[in-house]
Design an enzyme around this catalytic site. Structure first.
Site, mmCIF file in Angstrom:
data_model
loop_
_atom_site.group_PDB
_atom_site.id
_atom_site.type_symbol
_atom_site.label_atom_id
_atom_site.label_comp_id
_atom_site.label_asym_id
_atom_site.label_seq_id
_atom_site.Cartn_x
_atom_site.Cartn_y
_atom_site.Cartn_z
ATOM 1 N N GLU A 53 23.278 -26.009 32.398
ATOM 2 C CA GLU A 53 22.785 -26.544 33.776
ATOM 3 C C GLU A 53 21.953 -27.797 33.580
ATOM 4 O O GLU A 53 20.964 -27.849 33.553
ATOM 5 C CB GLU A 53 22.044 -25.130 34.327
ATOM 6 C CG GLU A 53 22.890 -24.034 34.562
ATOM 7 C CD GLU A 53 22.332 -23.059 35.668
ATOM 8 O OE1 GLU A 53 23.163 -22.930 36.698
ATOM 9 O OE2 GLU A 53 21.092 -22.965 35.811
ATOM 10 N N ASN A 61 23.909 -16.728 41.181
ATOM 11 C CA ASN A 61 22.427 -16.677 40.947
ATOM 12 C C ASN A 61 21.929 -16.712 42.138
ATOM 13 O O ASN A 61 21.892 -17.748 43.068
ATOM 14 C CB ASN A 61 22.005 -17.803 40.091
ATOM 15 C CG ASN A 61 20.396 -17.750 39.933
ATOM 16 O OD1 ASN A 61 19.689 -16.961 40.372
ATOM 17 N ND2 ASN A 61 19.878 -18.945 39.194
ATOM 18 N N LYS A 102 18.901 -16.476 43.260
ATOM 19 C CA LYS A 102 17.462 -16.876 43.331
ATOM 20 C C LYS A 102 16.592 -15.967 44.162
ATOM 21 O O LYS A 102 16.801 -14.718 44.316
ATOM 22 C CB LYS A 102 17.389 -18.354 43.816
ATOM 23 C CG LYS A 102 18.264 -19.182 42.695
ATOM 24 C CD LYS A 102 18.177 -20.588 42.836
ATOM 25 C CE LYS A 102 19.180 -21.212 41.874
ATOM 26 N NZ LYS A 102 19.098 -22.685 41.858
ATOM 27 N N GLY A 156 20.804 -27.334 42.832
ATOM 28 C CA GLY A 156 20.531 -27.394 44.325
ATOM 29 C C GLY A 156 20.620 -28.616 44.807
ATOM 30 O O GLY A 156 19.941 -29.089 46.071
ATOM 31 N N SER A 203 25.435 -27.158 41.389
ATOM 32 C CA SER A 203 25.944 -27.588 42.498
ATOM 33 C C SER A 203 27.496 -27.425 42.384
ATOM 34 O O SER A 203 28.270 -28.274 43.102
ATOM 35 C CB SER A 203 25.960 -28.926 42.885
ATOM 36 O OG SER A 203 24.479 -28.851 43.221
ATOM 37 N N GLU A 246 14.265 -23.244 36.519
ATOM 38 C CA GLU A 246 13.265 -22.805 37.452
ATOM 39 C C GLU A 246 11.994 -22.222 36.602
ATOM 40 O O GLU A 246 10.959 -22.217 37.258
ATOM 41 C CB GLU A 246 13.792 -22.265 38.516
ATOM 42 C CG GLU A 246 14.528 -23.127 39.444
ATOM 43 C CD GLU A 246 15.879 -22.568 40.371
ATOM 44 O OE1 GLU A 246 15.829 -21.359 40.452
ATOM 45 O OE2 GLU A 246 16.607 -23.523 40.844
ATOM 46 N N HIS A 267 16.173 -19.895 32.925
ATOM 47 C CA HIS A 267 16.804 -20.701 33.970
ATOM 48 C C HIS A 267 15.661 -22.125 33.918
ATOM 49 O O HIS A 267 14.533 -21.701 33.890
ATOM 50 C CB HIS A 267 16.817 -20.132 35.329
ATOM 51 C CG HIS A 267 17.393 -20.818 36.500
ATOM 52 N ND1 HIS A 267 16.788 -21.651 37.020
ATOM 53 C CD2 HIS A 267 18.814 -20.807 36.763
ATOM 54 C CE1 HIS A 267 17.565 -22.270 38.004
ATOM 55 N NE2 HIS A 267 18.777 -21.531 37.672
HETATM 56 P P1 PGA Z 1 23.183 -24.554 42.400
HETATM 57 O O1 PGA Z 1 22.329 -23.592 41.457
HETATM 58 O O2 PGA Z 1 24.801 -24.060 42.395
HETATM 59 O O3 PGA Z 1 22.655 -24.233 43.633
HETATM 60 O O4 PGA Z 1 22.989 -25.809 41.980
HETATM 61 C C1 PGA Z 1 22.581 -23.192 40.030
HETATM 62 C C2 PGA Z 1 21.694 -22.432 39.194
HETATM 63 O O5 PGA Z 1 20.647 -22.760 39.555
HETATM 64 O O6 PGA Z 1 22.050 -21.694 38.733
#
Ligand code: PGA
Length: 250
Positions: free
Chosen positions: A167, A9, A11, A173, A212, A97, A95
């Site tokens: 998640e 992803n 983003k 992140g 992460s 976000e 997601h």
């Molecule tokens: P990350 O993001 O691996 O940077 O924690 C995962 C995601 O948001 O899909």
């Protein structure tokens, strides 16, 4: 055996130049990964470019979001049929976000899930709890509610052609990965929850972990019986890091 699928992803990161370099790097190492499939989900603006770059390779393409509507007066949105035009096999829906920054409801996410399937695209349904929800002990209830929004609207069979990504929001992140045991516990809960309605659907369901995940922790996470792949943000932005996760599987 559910062979793992890993999806990157990206983003809202990158430029035309950096994304071309990233795809070139992935193409050069894709032969060494131990996963059933490796997919990349670029920003919508770069889908056409990446679609052309990965055509004929083993790298699959995905979108990061889609509209719940099929077409029409929805300025700024991208329809499932448009993702399909660029050979997107997957699309991320719900997601955190989008849920937490853009205020998407469980119901809207469920509609997006259905819109993806209507366009012939496999939705990757993201679920997961906020830190305060984990601390309150409602992790399972949150994940169940987010999944039930799909089941209640479209039936448990709708999960057949889908992936769920667990998640935990506190792990996205932040560099704070859920431990393999913590993640496995929630993945097993999710499978059992779906299994209460349909065991065959639950057995076949791929549940990815996201939050992460990196080359150092991927092997332990992916070794868990109910972790069937990864949805990877930060570590998918460097070809070598993402490939290393693919090599760590299996
Ligand atoms: P990350 O993001 O691996 O940077 O924690 C995962 C995601 O948001 O899909």
């Amino acid at each position: 055996m559910r062979q793992p699928i890993i999806a990157g992803n990206w983003k809202m990161n990158g430029s035309l130049e950096s994304i071309r370099a990233l795809v070139a790097g992935l193409k050069s190492g894709i032969g060494e990964v131990n996963v059933a499939e490796m997919a990349v989900c670029p920003p919508a603006a770069y889908l056409a470019e990446v679609s052309a770059l990965v055509a004929g390779t083993d790298i699959a393409l995905g979108g990061q979001d889609l509209s719940n509507a099929a077409s029409g007066a929805y300025t700024g949105e991208v329809a499932g049929s448009m993702l399909n035009d660029f050979n997107c096999k997957y699309v991320i829906v719900g997601h955190s976000e989008r849920r937490n920054i853009r205020g998407e409801s469980d119901e809207l996410v469920a509609e997006k899930f259905k819109a993806a399937q209507d366009a012939g695209i496999t939705p990757i349904l993201c679920v997961g709890e906020l830190l305060e929800e984990r601390e309150e002990g409602v992790t399972e209830a949150v994940c169940a509610r987010q999944i039930d929004a799909v089941i209640n609207a479209y039936g448990v069979a709708a999960l057949e052609n889908s992936i769920i990504a667990y998640e935990p929001v506190w792990a996205i992140g932040t560099g704070k990965t859920a431990s393999p045991e913590q993640a496995q516990e929630v993945h097993a809960f999710i499978r059992a929850h779906v299994g209460k309605q349909d065991q065959a659907v639950a057995d076949g369901l791929r549940i990815q972990y996201g939050g992460s995940m990196n080359a150092g922790n991927a092997a332990d996470l992916l070794a868990q019986p109910d972790i069937d792949g990864g949805l990877i943000g930060g570590a998918s932005l460097k070809a070598e890091d993402f490939l290393a996760i693919g090599r760590a599987a299996g």
